[in-house]
Design an enzyme around this catalytic site. Sequence first.
Site, PDB file in Angstrom:
ATOM      1  N   SER A  12      -8.950   2.830   3.487  1.00 17.90           N
ATOM      2  CA  SER A  12      -8.015   3.391   2.535  1.00 17.90           C
ATOM      3  C   SER A  12      -7.148   2.358   1.837  1.00 17.90           C
ATOM      4  O   SER A  12      -6.343   2.697   0.979  1.00 17.90           O
ATOM      5  CB  SER A  12      -7.111   4.398   3.255  1.00 17.90           C
ATOM      6  OG  SER A  12      -6.357   3.768   4.274  1.00 17.90           O
TER       7      SER A  12
ATOM      8  N   SER B 251      -9.600   0.834   7.710  1.00 18.43           N
ATOM      9  CA  SER B 251      -9.022   0.889   6.366  1.00 18.43           C
ATOM     10  C   SER B 251      -8.585  -0.450   5.795  1.00 18.43           C
ATOM     11  O   SER B 251      -8.283  -0.534   4.610  1.00 18.43           O
ATOM     12  CB  SER B 251      -7.835   1.857   6.345  1.00 18.43           C
ATOM     13  OG  SER B 251      -8.280   3.179   6.493  1.00 18.43           O
TER      14      SER B 251
ATOM     15  N   LYS C 267       0.843  -1.189   0.000  1.00 17.56           N
ATOM     16  CA  LYS C 267       0.000   0.000   0.000  1.00 17.56           C
ATOM     17  C   LYS C 267       0.885   1.247   0.000  1.00 17.56           C
ATOM     18  O   LYS C 267       1.904   1.302   0.691  1.00 17.56           O
ATOM     19  CB  LYS C 267      -0.895  -0.014   1.237  1.00 17.56           C
ATOM     20  CG  LYS C 267      -1.858   1.156   1.372  1.00 17.56           C
ATOM     21  CD  LYS C 267      -2.669   1.006   2.652  1.00 17.56           C
ATOM     22  CE  LYS C 267      -3.611   2.172   2.886  1.00 17.56           C
ATOM     23  NZ  LYS C 267      -4.392   2.017   4.142  1.00 17.56           N
TER      24      LYS C 267
END
Length: 476
Positions: free
Chosen positions: A148, A172, A72
């Site tokens: 996210s 997230s 990520k």
Amino acid sequence: MKLSEYIEYDATGLASLVSAGEVTAEELTRLARQAHDEVNPRINAVIEFYEDAETVASADAGLFNGVPFLRKDIGASEAGRLQENGSRLFKGCRSDTDSYFFRRAREAGLRTLGRTTTPELGATVTTESILNGITRNPWDLERSTGGSSGGAAAAVAAGITPIAHGSDGGGSIRIPASWCGLVGLNPSRGRVSGGPNNQDTSFGRSREFVLCRTARDMAAALDVFSGPHPGDPFIILQPKRSYVEELSQSTGLLLVGVARTSWGAVALEPEVLHAVEATATLLQEMGHTVTDIEPPFEPIEYSRTYVASSTPSWLEEAARAMGRTIGADTLEPVSLKRYEYGRDLPLSRAWDLQEALRKMRFRVGEAIHPFDILLTPTMPTVAVPHGGIFSATNRTVSAEEAVEADTAICQYTGVFNVTGQPSVSLPLAQSASGLPIGIQIVGRFGDEATLVRVARDLEGAIPWRHRRPGVQAEGS
């Protein structure tokens, strides 16, 4: 191995094939690139597949021997690689730090092949940004992956890799797991070190882990990434046995608290409630005792902790270090408003934040203490359409409205970032239209072992691996 075969395996299965000599790590990397080239133009999950991916080094041993992995674009870092945090402010920036997380990944044989999308600064529940555009859900391209860790979830759901790095500061990992039909665990505070630079990110609310497809991959990932490092703020109680060993242990009989009502301003959709009730019935049939629970906090308590934490100091320091200016050309409209809001807060608000966190931890802890696990929706709704209040270009929403919208839809997830308890979203249901519905299981602080066993039990009772999104790598 063909691509159509590659996508059928979880990470544990692929590692076993490499260890048995039936496939090589290099071949898996080539298949991951083929999958990426086939589906990523449609979902926009991976913003960089490394040019040198085929030569990426790892120990090629351990639990994930040669398995492709993705990072990520915020949080745990790889030294020398781009880390842009989904923001124009950080465009072109490379990390000079090798996180403990990715050191452990390499030692376990994971091969990190690229970066996945995140909303700007990882700050919203959908994954779209001015820098990288909209990441689309493989189950329905018109809907969000969640955020996210939305790029990570889309990449795993679409078959690019069987496992990917994520991070969770308010849901997230669990939000995109719920909306993309995956397993997403947020470990206990302190279970996975954020070192060497982020041992106690956001007052301990944010933790690093993975998104994957199976309970056994979650267990193996816990064995890989768990453990303290020098400089960590505290050392959590270590497990009695490996988490992979927990897969063969008895669950025992548990007292389960079930949430059947909304915990925030967003209404609980009937199909989501039905999925919770069906799971509660299943747990009862397994011999567990099921009891309804009321919301353990007031919505204003949770949103207050996030409004009060809108501190701009780290952004200002980063901008100075890069010789850049914070403004409309470097931050999205809502991000800029949140920065300005935090900049104008008096220093005394730091005490307000600490006190708000303390009160919420105490109140929630007292309310749920009698239960071994909690059963809640992960999200009150199925995946939402792109745009709206969470759009990267929305210029009308205020900082306070943005926080309230985020905390309202994260009503079942963010609370456990505050308390520090482990919680996992499992893909136990689908809507009538075929969209995934995640169910959250919450454990006692430090007790990931029970979550591993319960996840194994539920996966055995309601297998989910046969469910496939409309957009998935297939090969020719």
